[in-house]
Design an enzyme around this catalytic site. Structure first.
Site, PDB file in Angstrom:
ATOM      1  CD  GLU A  95       2.374   3.894   5.795  1.00 42.56           C
ATOM      2  OE1 GLU A  95       2.005   4.655   4.880  1.00 42.56           O
ATOM      3  OE2 GLU A  95       2.721   2.712   5.602  1.00 42.56           O
ATOM      4  CD  GLU A 104      -1.287   9.859  -1.366  1.00 43.52           C
ATOM      5  OE1 GLU A 104      -0.907   9.483  -2.496  1.00 43.52           O
ATOM      6  OE2 GLU A 104      -2.391   9.539  -0.879  1.00 43.52           O
TER       7      GLU A 104
END
Length: 236
Positions: A95, A104
């Site tokens: 991730e 992100e």
């Protein structure tokens, strides 16, 4: 033999007896800190490129501090604990690019409504000036996750989601909270079950076999480092 020596001998016999009394299929539990050594943690984060923001943010002490709030994490027999830790860091590595990313990529440029689930807005009202994009080791997303995590940890997740990118302990807590809420219960079903819980709708059942394989590769590597067999059912 002195009384002191007798006492020591009795204590030793009691300890040995307790160990022998364990069922043959149960191994003694190791602490998370004894498994996630500094060398193990460094081996992950040092795979990230030199200019990664996470390299100066994530650290082992913050992880172990966060683990104190989640005592059931990796709390089983030694083999099971090592597999859970290997699985956790396999998904974290996937991730975040080996703990490279805190947020992100491009998340701050998204419209704040992008990760605002309108079906749960009465319970977890979105702050129109905040974005609930991925943050932390497992890239926590959506208003309902930020809200529920905040409620569980006395943090204003809905109005201060950026805390996950500012405080490394809180960041690791967000990942452990998500793990314990969604993944921990299936750890005994094999690594594939953990992938399905994290991103099954996008990756499993042949949708993205390349991504599933990448997760499995990380998991196998960490199991090897921790000296534990990866077990069955690696794919989702």
């Amino acid at each position: 033999m002195t009384s002191s020596n007798v006492a020591k001998t009795l204590v030793s016999l009691i300890v040995v007896g307790a160990i022998l009394a364990l069922p043959k299929n149960v191994m003694a539990q190791s602490s998370v800190g004894s498994i996630v050594t500094q060398d193990f943690f460094n081996g992950i984060i040092n795979k990230a490129t030199g200019d990664c923001p996470g390299k100066s943010f994530y650290n082992r002490d913050a992880f172990l501090n966060a683990v104190n709030s989640y005592g059931q994490f990796a709390s089983g027999p030694d083999e099971q604990s090592k597999r859970e830790i290997a699985a956790f860091f396999a998904h974290v590595s996937h991730e975040t690019g080996f703990l490279c990313y805190i947020e992100e990529i491009g998340g701050a440029n998204l419209d704040p409504s992008h990760y605002c689930d309108q079906t749960r807005i009465s319970e977890y009202p979105c702050n129109p000036s905040k974005g609930y994009y991925g943050r932390g080791p497992l890239q926590l997303t959506w208003n309902y996750n930020y809200g529920a995590f905040g409620n569980a940890n006395s943090i204003d997740g809905l109005n201060a989601p950026e805390t996950l990118a500012q405080d490394a302990v809180v960041s690791f807590k967000s990942a452990l909270w998500f793990w314990m809420e969604n993944v921990h219960s299936v750890i005994g079903e094999g690594f594939g079950a953990t992938t399905r819980r994290i991103n099954g709708a996008i990756e499993c059942d042949g949708k993205r076999p390349d991504l599933v394989q990448a997760r499995v590769n990380y998991y196998n590597d960490y199991c090897n480092q921790l000296g534990v067999a990866p077990g069955d059912n690696l794919y989702c």
